[in-house]
Design a protein around this motif. Structure first.
Motif, PDB file in Angstrom:
ATOM      1  N   VAL A 118       8.392  -5.850  -5.266  1.00  0.00           N
ATOM      2  CA  VAL A 118       8.852  -4.452  -5.266  1.00  0.00           C
ATOM      3  C   VAL A 118       7.712  -3.512  -4.899  1.00  0.00           C
ATOM      4  N   LEU A 119       6.536  -3.735  -5.446  1.00  0.00           N
ATOM      5  CA  LEU A 119       5.391  -2.873  -5.133  1.00  0.00           C
ATOM      6  C   LEU A 119       5.036  -2.957  -3.651  1.00  0.00           C
ATOM      7  N   ARG A 120       5.071  -4.176  -3.101  1.00  0.00           N
ATOM      8  CA  ARG A 120       4.774  -4.340  -1.672  1.00  0.00           C
ATOM      9  C   ARG A 120       5.851  -3.684  -0.813  1.00  0.00           C
ATOM     10  N   LEU A 121       7.117  -3.890  -1.157  1.00  0.00           N
ATOM     11  CA  LEU A 121       8.197  -3.245  -0.399  1.00  0.00           C
ATOM     12  C   LEU A 121       8.096  -1.727  -0.479  1.00  0.00           C
ATOM     13  N   HIS A 122       7.722  -1.226  -1.639  1.00  0.00           N
ATOM     14  CA  HIS A 122       7.543   0.222  -1.765  1.00  0.00           C
ATOM     15  C   HIS A 122       6.441   0.693  -0.818  1.00  0.00           C
ATOM     16  N   GLY A 123       5.342  -0.056  -0.781  1.00  0.00           N
ATOM     17  CA  GLY A 123       4.269   0.289   0.148  1.00  0.00           C
ATOM     18  C   GLY A 123       4.742   0.293   1.595  1.00  0.00           C
ATOM     19  N   GLN A 128       6.669   3.382   6.421  1.00  0.00           N
ATOM     20  CA  GLN A 128       7.782   3.700   7.312  1.00  0.00           C
ATOM     21  C   GLN A 128       8.116   5.190   7.279  1.00  0.00           C
ATOM     22  N   THR A 129       7.917   5.838   6.137  1.00  0.00           N
ATOM     23  CA  THR A 129       8.227   7.268   6.018  1.00  0.00           C
ATOM     24  C   THR A 129       6.996   8.146   6.236  1.00  0.00           C
ATOM     25  N   GLN A 134      -0.308   7.354   0.140  1.00  0.00           N
ATOM     26  CA  GLN A 134       0.432   6.809  -0.989  1.00  0.00           C
ATOM     27  C   GLN A 134       0.650   5.301  -0.804  1.00  0.00           C
ATOM     28  N   ALA A 135       0.919   4.882   0.412  1.00  0.00           N
ATOM     29  CA  ALA A 135       1.102   3.454   0.695  1.00  0.00           C
ATOM     30  C   ALA A 135      -0.175   2.681   0.381  1.00  0.00           C
ATOM     31  N   GLU A 136      -1.298   3.244   0.763  1.00  0.00           N
ATOM     32  CA  GLU A 136      -2.573   2.573   0.481  1.00  0.00           C
ATOM     33  C   GLU A 136      -2.798   2.436  -1.023  1.00  0.00           C
ATOM     34  N   LEU A 168      -0.468  -0.718   7.910  1.00  0.00           N
ATOM     35  CA  LEU A 168      -0.964   0.598   7.487  1.00  0.00           C
ATOM     36  C   LEU A 168      -2.125   1.041   8.382  1.00  0.00           C
ATOM     37  N   ALA A 169      -3.056   0.138   8.643  1.00  0.00           N
ATOM     38  CA  ALA A 169      -4.201   0.462   9.498  1.00  0.00           C
ATOM     39  C   ALA A 169      -3.742   0.817  10.909  1.00  0.00           C
TER      40      ALA A 169
END
Length: 176
Positions: A118-123, A128-129, A134-136, A168-169
């Motif tokens: 869940v934490l990874r999917l949230h990231g 994506q948004t 926040q993703a980092e 992310l990078a």
């Protein structure tokens, strides 16, 4: 059943079973909720995304009320519900839902497989948004948890987390 190739028969059996369980055991019973969640997954896989969304939302509500947000069964349902939302293009809602759950899991169960997922999917949904900072903050703390985790699943999740950090990078490079 749906894997046997007869999706219509599987759907009819799920509906009948769910009706019987609801009548005999009640809507909140663990077995009824398991069947309801499995049925929602079947609908999702067979392309009935709108009904799957509604059913996952109901199962999530019932499991959250019965077991709490951090319970593994609730977390699995939440993950599936969020992925259905994302598939429907409701990425902001998926991100919000995953974020709610992440807030609970981050402090209490960050080393559980369901929590890490869940934490990874949230990231990933944050990327994506466009919420890269926040993703980092969501993804980076997973690395030391997973690097030192003895369970076999942790290695796979670590690789997936590295992929998310690479994504992310790449998004950061696209911004510059």
């Amino acid at each position: 059943l749906s894997l046997a190739g007869d999706a219509e028969l599987a759907e009819a059996i799920y509906r009948d079973t769910l009706d019987a369980q609801t009548e005999l055991l009640g809507e909140n019973h663990r077995d009824t909720l398991k069947t309801a969640s499995d049925f929602a997954g079947h609908l999702w896989k067979s392309g009935q995304v709108d009904e799957a969304r509604e059913r996952f939302a109901r199962v999530l509500e019932l499991r959250r009320d019965a077991f709490g947000f951090g319970h593994p069964e609730t977390v699995i349902t939440l993950r599936d519900a969020a992925e259905v939302l994302a598939e429907r293009g409701e990425v902001e809602e998926a991100c919000r839902l995953l974020g709610e759950c992440a807030d609970v899991l981050r402090s209490s169960a960050a080393d559980r497989q369901d929590a890490v997922l869940v934490l990874r999917l949230h990231g990933l949904r944050l990327i994506q948004t466009g919420r890269l900072e926040q993703a980092e903050r969501e993804l980076t703390p997973l690395v030391p948890i997973l690097e030192g985790h003895p369970a076999p699943w942790a290695r796979t999740e670590l690789v997936q987390t590295y992929h998310a950090l690479r994504l992310l990078a790449e998004h950061r490079q696209d911004e510059t």
